[in-house]
Design an enzyme around this catalytic site. Structure first.
Site, mmCIF file in Angstrom:
data_model
loop_
_atom_site.group_PDB
_atom_site.id
_atom_site.type_symbol
_atom_site.label_atom_id
_atom_site.label_comp_id
_atom_site.label_asym_id
_atom_site.label_seq_id
_atom_site.Cartn_x
_atom_site.Cartn_y
_atom_site.Cartn_z
ATOM 1 C CE LYS A 28 -1.634 6.543 9.489
ATOM 2 N NZ LYS A 28 -2.964 6.710 8.915
ATOM 3 C CD GLU A 72 2.369 5.916 -5.455
ATOM 4 O OE1 GLU A 72 1.899 6.012 -4.301
ATOM 5 O OE2 GLU A 72 2.721 4.828 -5.948
ATOM 6 N N GLY A 97 0.836 -1.198 0.000
ATOM 7 C CA GLY A 97 0.000 0.000 0.000
ATOM 8 C C GLY A 97 0.868 1.244 0.000
ATOM 9 C CB SER A 98 -0.038 4.736 0.603
ATOM 10 O OG SER A 98 -0.594 4.597 1.887
ATOM 11 C CB ALA A 130 0.891 7.779 4.426
ATOM 12 C CB THR A 131 -1.084 2.918 4.959
ATOM 13 O OG1 THR A 131 -1.972 3.896 4.440
ATOM 14 C CG2 THR A 131 -1.859 1.974 5.841
ATOM 15 N N GLY A 132 2.077 2.438 5.201
ATOM 16 C CA GLY A 132 3.185 1.517 5.472
ATOM 17 C C GLY A 132 3.947 1.916 6.719
ATOM 18 C CD GLU A 176 6.846 -5.628 -2.066
ATOM 19 O OE1 GLU A 176 7.290 -4.610 -2.626
ATOM 20 O OE2 GLU A 176 7.390 -6.726 -2.147
ATOM 21 C CB CYS A 192 3.288 0.384 -6.735
ATOM 22 S SG CYS A 192 3.577 -1.303 -7.299
HETATM 23 P P1 NDP Z 1 -3.385 2.246 1.266
HETATM 24 O O1 NDP Z 1 -2.113 2.414 1.991
HETATM 25 O O2 NDP Z 1 -4.409 3.278 1.380
HETATM 26 O O3 NDP Z 1 -4.096 0.872 1.724
HETATM 27 C C1 NDP Z 1 -3.462 -0.384 1.621
HETATM 28 C C2 NDP Z 1 -4.176 -1.357 2.545
HETATM 29 O O4 NDP Z 1 -3.952 -0.963 3.891
HETATM 30 C C3 NDP Z 1 -5.675 -1.366 2.365
HETATM 31 O O5 NDP Z 1 -6.189 -2.656 2.561
HETATM 32 C C4 NDP Z 1 -6.117 -0.431 3.469
HETATM 33 O O6 NDP Z 1 -7.440 -0.611 3.840
HETATM 34 C C5 NDP Z 1 -5.185 -0.834 4.574
HETATM 35 N N1 NDP Z 1 -5.023 0.149 5.643
HETATM 36 C C6 NDP Z 1 -5.434 1.447 5.689
HETATM 37 N N2 NDP Z 1 -5.060 2.026 6.866
HETATM 38 C C7 NDP Z 1 -4.403 1.073 7.565
HETATM 39 C C8 NDP Z 1 -3.743 1.046 8.827
HETATM 40 N N3 NDP Z 1 -3.696 2.111 9.619
HETATM 41 N N4 NDP Z 1 -3.167 -0.100 9.225
HETATM 42 C C9 NDP Z 1 -3.167 -1.188 8.428
HETATM 43 N N5 NDP Z 1 -3.766 -1.243 7.213
HETATM 44 C C10 NDP Z 1 -4.376 -0.123 6.786
HETATM 45 O O7 NDP Z 1 -3.008 1.971 -0.245
HETATM 46 P P2 NDP Z 1 -3.985 1.791 -1.482
HETATM 47 O O8 NDP Z 1 -4.901 0.637 -1.236
HETATM 48 O O9 NDP Z 1 -4.592 3.089 -1.847
HETATM 49 O O10 NDP Z 1 -2.975 1.326 -2.616
HETATM 50 C C11 NDP Z 1 -2.243 2.226 -3.369
HETATM 51 C C12 NDP Z 1 -0.833 2.333 -2.845
HETATM 52 O O11 NDP Z 1 -0.245 1.058 -2.792
HETATM 53 C C13 NDP Z 1 0.059 3.178 -3.740
HETATM 54 O O12 NDP Z 1 0.866 4.015 -2.973
HETATM 55 C C14 NDP Z 1 0.910 2.137 -4.455
HETATM 56 O O13 NDP Z 1 2.140 2.627 -4.885
HETATM 57 C C15 NDP Z 1 1.034 1.078 -3.399
HETATM 58 N N6 NDP Z 1 1.298 -0.209 -4.006
HETATM 59 C C16 NDP Z 1 2.548 -0.758 -3.865
HETATM 60 C C17 NDP Z 1 2.857 -1.942 -4.497
HETATM 61 C C18 NDP Z 1 4.212 -2.576 -4.355
HETATM 62 O O14 NDP Z 1 4.337 -3.750 -4.720
HETATM 63 N N7 NDP Z 1 5.227 -1.901 -3.862
HETATM 64 C C19 NDP Z 1 1.874 -2.633 -5.354
HETATM 65 C C20 NDP Z 1 0.596 -1.977 -5.403
HETATM 66 C C21 NDP Z 1 0.339 -0.810 -4.757
HETATM 67 P P3 NDP Z 1 -8.560 0.262 3.056
HETATM 68 O O15 NDP Z 1 -8.438 -0.076 1.609
HETATM 69 O O16 NDP Z 1 -9.780 -0.208 3.626
HETATM 70 O O17 NDP Z 1 -8.227 1.712 3.341
#
Ligand code: NDP
Length: 528
Positions: A240, A387, A233-234, A236-238, A255, A289
């Site tokens: 956390k 991004e 994910g992002s 910022a969330t990563g 990732e 990503c």
């Molecule tokens: P987010 O970081 O918003 O969410 C990722 C996951 O984390 C979702 O399931 C989300 O739930 C969950 N989440 C949200 N808040 C928390 C928390 N505090 N603690 C734990 N989990 C939480 O990312 P996106 O889903 O918007 O994905 C896009 C991002 O992912 C982009 O930055 C992209 O670059 C990155 N990405 C990286 C990849 C890689 O392989 N390096 C591959 C694909 C994407 P919810 O959806 O319900 O908010």
């Protein structure tokens, strides 16, 4: 989230379908059409899922390779049989063209499963070490890879099948059990993964799927019953997730995002490089990503390259009412649209030129932004730093490779970069200077499709790897089993002057520099 309707898809916990009072509504991001409802879980359901995974772990671990492979074969077969239905769902819930759902999600998932079935256990075979310590002559040490336990997988929406399913497959072949939290933006696909696991008759509790929003992910990341968290994910969330894991010293694989850079060298074919860069940017409507966002093109070919990029971008067919027959789908949600708009506005306000696209009409939120190409950009603009995760490409001419490398490395992120060049070997040399987890020469994100290639970034793009041997090892505990025949050892108690002297002689012999020093050292030790 809303109150549950009876049709809401349930969670999968401990092999049972469980309904809850809260639901998420799934939408088609292109049309706004409601696609269905999915029950969501909170900390209580995450706790139940982790307990179920923990209870299933000893049996799954003891099941051994053959049974685990058999289970993955069933999962592979079920997915292959249902691929059209699954690809169609991905296209409707995520918005990507069916072609991309089939290639980036279904095919990648099938290939990953096939790879883990065929090679997974070999990649984890015990290794006998070649011991270096002379005192241990006659001893033996082996490294074995043990399943870590319960793996928490937190997934994004952009590759909603292949990212979680390939991670689930890797966890299972190692002998782990899983709790998966899919993205709230693609809950139906998360539910489809649960259905696939149930149809494949995985033992109860081996894979548990709990839909929900960020709080559900946070509950999983901080649950003390998980032994690894694999988060995609992002940034910022990563961060956390990293904090939650650090508090209980749980290893995690992160990732995260990137601001992909492409370097187009002076010897590149501008037409070919333009086609490759346009695909690398606009695949999945830029919501990748590893997508190319910044292009540093050598000024000698900048003009024909920019013209070719403009031509190729104008050819892209945007989403229409028809699901098939388009290249570029919608953005996932209004926030994504706003992010792209604001980067375009920032760039234009600071002197950029909109070469193609740029329209931010009032259509459906998901489809309001055209594929857009900017020129006359500068490093301070947000499009060159943050991004986008959308259909926005920025092109900046550079004097030479050195300037391109400096620019590419200038951000705190380093996920994927590409080099476009006639001289592939020179490209590989240049690649070594790029601060990036992955560098592709003359192609783009296609390398995600090969399950043997480690996937992940450096700097703030994360750490740890998924895919290949590296991804498997991240989900296993390294255990050393050292053995020796029964017998007394000279290093056991009691310590005696003779043993100490012999030790000193040995150190002199092995570690003093040159024959004279060795001799002097040994004599000194003997006469001490
Ligand atoms: P987010 O970081 O918003 O969410 C990722 C996951 O984390 C979702 O399931 C989300 O739930 C969950 N989440 C949200 N808040 C928390 C928390 N505090 N603690 C734990 N989990 C939480 O990312 P996106 O889903 O918007 O994905 C896009 C991002 O992912 C982009 O930055 C992209 O670059 C990155 N990405 C990286 C990849 C890689 O392989 N390096 C591959 C694909 C994407 P919810 O959806 O319900 O908010």
């Amino acid at each position: 989230m809303t109150q549950s309707m009876t049709t809401a898809k349930p969670l999968l916990i401990g092999g049972e379908w469980r309904t809850t009072d809260q639901t998420l509504t799934a939408h088609n991001p292109a049309t706004g059409e409601i696609l269905g409802e999915v029950c969501t879980g909170d900390a209580a359901e995450i706790d139940a899922a982790v307990r179920a995974a923990r209870a299933a772990f000893p049996g799954w671990r003891a099941a051994g390779e053959a049974e685990r492979k058999q289970a993955l074969r069933r999962l592979h077969r079920v997915l292959a049989e249902r691929r059209d239905e699954i690809a169609d769902l991905i296209s409707r819930e995520n918005g990507k063209p069916v072609m991309e759902a089939l290639s980036a999600d279904v095919l990648v998932s099938l290939d990953s499963l096939a790879y883990y079935i065929k090679h997974g256990t070999r990649e984890l075979a015990p290794e006998r070490l070649k011991l270096q310590q002379r005192l241990l002559i006659g001893h033996r040490a082996d490294v074995v890879y043990e399943p870590a336990g319960v793996i928490g997988i937190i997934a994004p929406w952009n590759v909603p099948l292949a990212i979680p399913l390939s991670q689930v497959a890797a966890a299972l072949i190692v002998g782990n059990t899983v709790v998966l939290k899919p993205s709230e933006w693609t809950p139906l696909i998360g539910h489809a993964i649960a259905q696939l696991c149930a149809a494949a008759e995985l033992p109860p509790g081996v894979v548990n799927v709990v839909a929900g929003a960020g709080a559900t992910g946070a509950a999983l990341a901080s649950h003390p019953g998980t032994q690894r968290i694999v988060f995609t994910g992002s940034v910022a969330t990563g961060k956390k997730v990293a904090v939650a894991c650090a508090q209980r010293l749980c290893p995690c694989v992160l990732e995260l995002g990137g601001v992909g850079a492409a370097i187009v060298r002076a010897d590149a074919d501008p037409q070919l490089a333009a086609r490759g860069v346009v695909w690398s940017r606009f695949v999945n409507n830029g919501q990748v990503c590893v997508a190319t966002q910044r292009v540093y093109v050598n000024q000698r070919i900048a003009q024909p390259f920019v013209v070719a990029v403009a031509q190729e971008t104008r050819k892209l067919r945007r989403h229409t009412e028809h699901q098939r027959g388009y290249d570029v789908g919608p953005l996932i949600n209004p926030a994504a649209t706003e992010r792209v708009k604001s980067q375009i506005a920032d760039a234009v306000a600071n002197g950029a030129t909109v070469l193609v696209g740029g329209s931010c009409g009032n259509g459906q939120a998901g489809t309001a932004i055209e594929p857009t190409v900017l020129t006359n950009v500068s490093p301070q603009m947000t499009v060159m730093r943050d991004e986008t995760f959308g259909p926005l490409l920025a092109i900046m001419p550079v004097a030479d490779d050195a300037e391109a490398i400096d620019q590419a490395n200038s951000l705190p992120l380093g996920l994927a970069m590409s080099v476009w060049t006639h001289d592939v070997d020179a490209g590989a040399v240049l690649a070594r200077q790029l601060e990036s987890g992955m560098v592709w020469i003359n192609d783009g994100p296609v390398y995600y499709a090969d399950p043997t290639i480690p996937w992940g970034g450096v700097k703030e793009s994360g750490f740890g790897r998924t895919h290949g041997r590296w991804g498997l090892h991240a989900l296993a505990d390294v255990k050393v089993i050292a053995r020796s025949r029964p017998g007394p050892r000279i290093w056991w108690f009691p310590y005696t002057p003779l043993v100490q002297r012999l030790l000193d002689v040995g150190i002199a012999l092995l570690h003093e520099a040159g024959p004279r020093a060795k001799l002097r050292g040994m004599l000194r030790a003997l006469l001490r």
